[in-house]
Design a protein around this motif. Structure first.
Motif, PDB file in Angstrom:
ATOM      1  N   LEU A   8       0.823  -1.201   0.000  1.00 40.19           N
ATOM      2  CA  LEU A   8       0.000   0.000   0.000  1.00 40.19           C
ATOM      3  C   LEU A   8       0.857   1.251   0.000  1.00 40.19           C
ATOM      4  N   ILE A   9       1.918   1.271   0.855  1.00 36.01           N
ATOM      5  CA  ILE A   9       2.811   2.419   0.903  1.00 36.01           C
ATOM      6  C   ILE A   9       3.524   2.603  -0.429  1.00 36.01           C
ATOM      7  N   LEU A  10       3.977   1.486  -1.013  1.00 37.96           N
ATOM      8  CA  LEU A  10       4.680   1.562  -2.291  1.00 37.96           C
ATOM      9  C   LEU A  10       3.757   2.070  -3.382  1.00 37.96           C
ATOM     10  N   PHE A  11       2.502   1.595  -3.398  1.00 34.92           N
ATOM     11  CA  PHE A  11       1.542   2.041  -4.400  1.00 34.92           C
ATOM     12  C   PHE A  11       1.270   3.529  -4.290  1.00 34.92           C
ATOM     13  N   LEU A  12       1.054   4.006  -3.069  1.00 33.51           N
ATOM     14  CA  LEU A  12       0.789   5.430  -2.884  1.00 33.51           C
ATOM     15  C   LEU A  12       1.991   6.261  -3.280  1.00 33.51           C
ATOM     16  N   PHE A  13       3.186   5.778  -2.936  1.00 29.62           N
ATOM     17  CA  PHE A  13       4.403   6.512  -3.255  1.00 29.62           C
ATOM     18  C   PHE A  13       4.613   6.601  -4.753  1.00 29.62           C
ATOM     19  N   ILE A  14       4.490   5.439  -5.446  1.00 30.51           N
ATOM     20  CA  ILE A  14       4.701   5.427  -6.893  1.00 30.51           C
ATOM     21  C   ILE A  14       3.621   6.228  -7.596  1.00 30.51           C
ATOM     22  N   GLY A  15       2.371   6.088  -7.141  1.00 27.23           N
ATOM     23  CA  GLY A  15       1.289   6.823  -7.789  1.00 27.23           C
ATOM     24  C   GLY A  15       1.489   8.315  -7.728  1.00 27.23           C
ATOM     25  N   SER A  16       1.870   8.839  -6.554  1.00 26.01           N
ATOM     26  CA  SER A  16       2.093  10.273  -6.428  1.00 26.01           C
ATOM     27  C   SER A  16       3.289  10.714  -7.246  1.00 26.01           C
ATOM     28  N   TYR A  17       4.317   9.876  -7.319  1.00 27.25           N
ATOM     29  CA  TYR A  17       5.519  10.260  -8.053  1.00 27.25           C
ATOM     30  C   TYR A  17       5.280  10.243  -9.552  1.00 27.25           C
ATOM     31  N   VAL A  18       4.468   9.273 -10.045  1.00 23.92           N
ATOM     32  CA  VAL A  18       4.173   9.219 -11.468  1.00 23.92           C
ATOM     33  C   VAL A  18       3.466  10.487 -11.907  1.00 23.92           C
ATOM     34  N   ASN A  19       2.492  10.940 -11.127  1.00 28.80           N
ATOM     35  CA  ASN A  19       1.801  12.165 -11.480  1.00 28.80           C
ATOM     36  C   ASN A  19       2.734  13.365 -11.464  1.00 28.80           C
ATOM     37  N   ALA A  20       3.817  13.299 -10.664  1.00 31.38           N
ATOM     38  CA  ALA A  20       4.734  14.423 -10.570  1.00 31.38           C
ATOM     39  C   ALA A  20       5.802  14.386 -11.649  1.00 31.38           C
ATOM     40  N   GLN A  21       5.963  13.218 -12.315  1.00 33.47           N
ATOM     41  CA  GLN A  21       7.035  13.079 -13.287  1.00 33.47           C
ATOM     42  C   GLN A  21       6.521  13.399 -14.679  1.00 33.47           C
ATOM     43  N   ASP A  22       6.516  14.625 -15.062  1.00 30.53           N
ATOM     44  CA  ASP A  22       6.139  15.075 -16.389  1.00 30.53           C
ATOM     45  C   ASP A  22       7.269  15.934 -16.909  1.00 30.53           C
ATOM     46  N   GLY A  23       8.308  15.309 -17.432  1.00 32.45           N
ATOM     47  CA  GLY A  23       9.520  16.036 -17.762  1.00 32.45           C
ATOM     48  C   GLY A  23      10.414  16.126 -16.542  1.00 32.45           C
ATOM     49  N   ILE A  24      11.184  17.197 -16.464  1.00 32.21           N
ATOM     50  CA  ILE A  24      12.122  17.348 -15.350  1.00 32.21           C
ATOM     51  C   ILE A  24      11.354  17.661 -14.063  1.00 32.21           C
ATOM     52  N   PRO A  25      11.500  16.845 -13.025  1.00 33.45           N
ATOM     53  CA  PRO A  25      10.816  17.150 -11.765  1.00 33.45           C
ATOM     54  C   PRO A  25      11.282  18.485 -11.199  1.00 33.45           C
TER      55      PRO A  25
END
Length: 333
Positions: A8-25
């Motif tokens: 669950l922690i990994l899913f939430l972490f990856i999900g939030s990071y994917v939305n933030a990764q649109d080009g250079i963070p």
């Protein structure tokens, strides 16, 4: 139960990071004397050409922790044009991004003399980014129809555009990132929407006389994502000390999100907002620049206790002006 909690922690972490990764963070790269990394209109805006190399590593005590490397260059061409280029590599566990941007900027001077700074700038960056997801090490026994067990990749093109206004000790910037809506096949629509558009507004004002040994620069950066409505702000403060060999400088940045995430704290449901504290120290020696940045995330819920480390190396050379402007303007002089 521990396994389910970890997933669950990994899913939430990856999900939030994917939305933030649109080009250079958007981290704290710009805070280490690199405004061009955020605003294409700053390409060639300074009185000297700039080369910047940054390396960022998060959580040294975690395997496959996020890390980012960027190399950027921008220069003035003639009286009114500027060009720039950025290449980057961004990796987080099984997910990675590589890409590059090319920039053109146009600068309009309203100065009444060669010593005054009164410049309006417009910039446009075109970028190509490839995202990769390595599923080869996923457990095949955990069946999921969207996991293929291969290395998936997806490339997309997008454009950033913005404007800057530099007037004596004041500077202001507005940039729109990822203007074009792009469909990508790497993740599902829930995790990776086609609208990655983000708006950035920043401003700074330097306090202190031109020849004074000390000067200070408060600034801010406001970020807003169109699709999700996420908002965050950086409040920054820098101090500069002129030395015989160059300039020593340091500062502190505080980032806070306007949106919170709920979590279970015992029997109660609490809300936590993202908070980063980022001190930076740097030195300018002749044409060279070195800066170290450390970011600490505060709050009860964190992925790890370690901080984020970043080193920036810079080189300034062959500017278009023989003398700097008569102002206390660190981003330009």
């Amino acid at each position: 139960m521990k396994i389910k909690k970890a997933y669950l922690i990994l899913f939430l972490f990856i999900g939030s990071y994917v939305n933030a990764q649109d080009g250079i963070p958007i981290y704290s790269d710009y805070f280490a004397d690199n405004l061009y990394i955020l605003h294409p209109s700053m390409a060639g805006a300074a009185s000297y050409n700039q080369l910047r190399l940054t390396a960022r590593q998060q959580w040294f005590d975690q395997d496959e922790a996020p890390n980012l490397q960027t190399l950027s260059f921008n220069a003035r061409l003639g009286d009114r044009s500027g060009v720039g280029a950025i290449v980057f590599n961004d990796k987080n566990g099984y997910h990675s991004q590589t890409g590059g941007y090319l920039t053109y900027a146009h600068h309009i001077m309203f100065s009444r003399s060669e010593a005054d700074l009164n410049q309006l700038s417009f910039g446009l960056s075109a970028g190509l980014v490839q995202s990769r997801l390595d599923e080869t090490q996923f457990d095949p026994n955990d069946f999921d129809p969207i996991i293929a067990g291969i290395i998936q990749s997806s490339s997309y093109f997008n454009i950033d555009a913005g404007m800057s206004y530099n007037f004596l000790n004041f500077s202001g910037h507005f940039t729109v990132k990822n203007i074009i809506f792009q469909n990508r096949n790497l993740f599902t629509e829930k995790l990776e929407p086609n609208n990655q558009r983000q708006y950035l507004v920043s401003a700074a004002y330097a306090i202190g006389a031109v020849d004074a040994p000390w000067s200070f620069e408060p600034s801010f950066l406001f970020m807003w994502r169109e699709r999700t409505g996420e908002q965050a702000i950086d409040v920054n403060f820098k101090a500069y000390r002129e030395m015989d060999f160059g300039t020593l400088w340091g500062g502190l940045s505080y980032r806070r999100s306007f949106d919170g995430s709920e979590f279970l704290n015992g029997a109660e449901v609490d809300t936590q907002k993202l908070q980063y504290f980022t001190p930076v120290v740097g030195v300018n020696y002749k044409q060279f620049m070195f800066a170290y940045t450390y970011t600490y995330q505060s709050g009860n819920i964190r992925f790890a206790s370690g901080g984020f480390h970043q080193i920036t190396l810079g080189y300034d050379f062959l500017g278009n002006r023989p003398e700097p402007y008569d102002c206390n303007c660190p981003a330009i002089n």
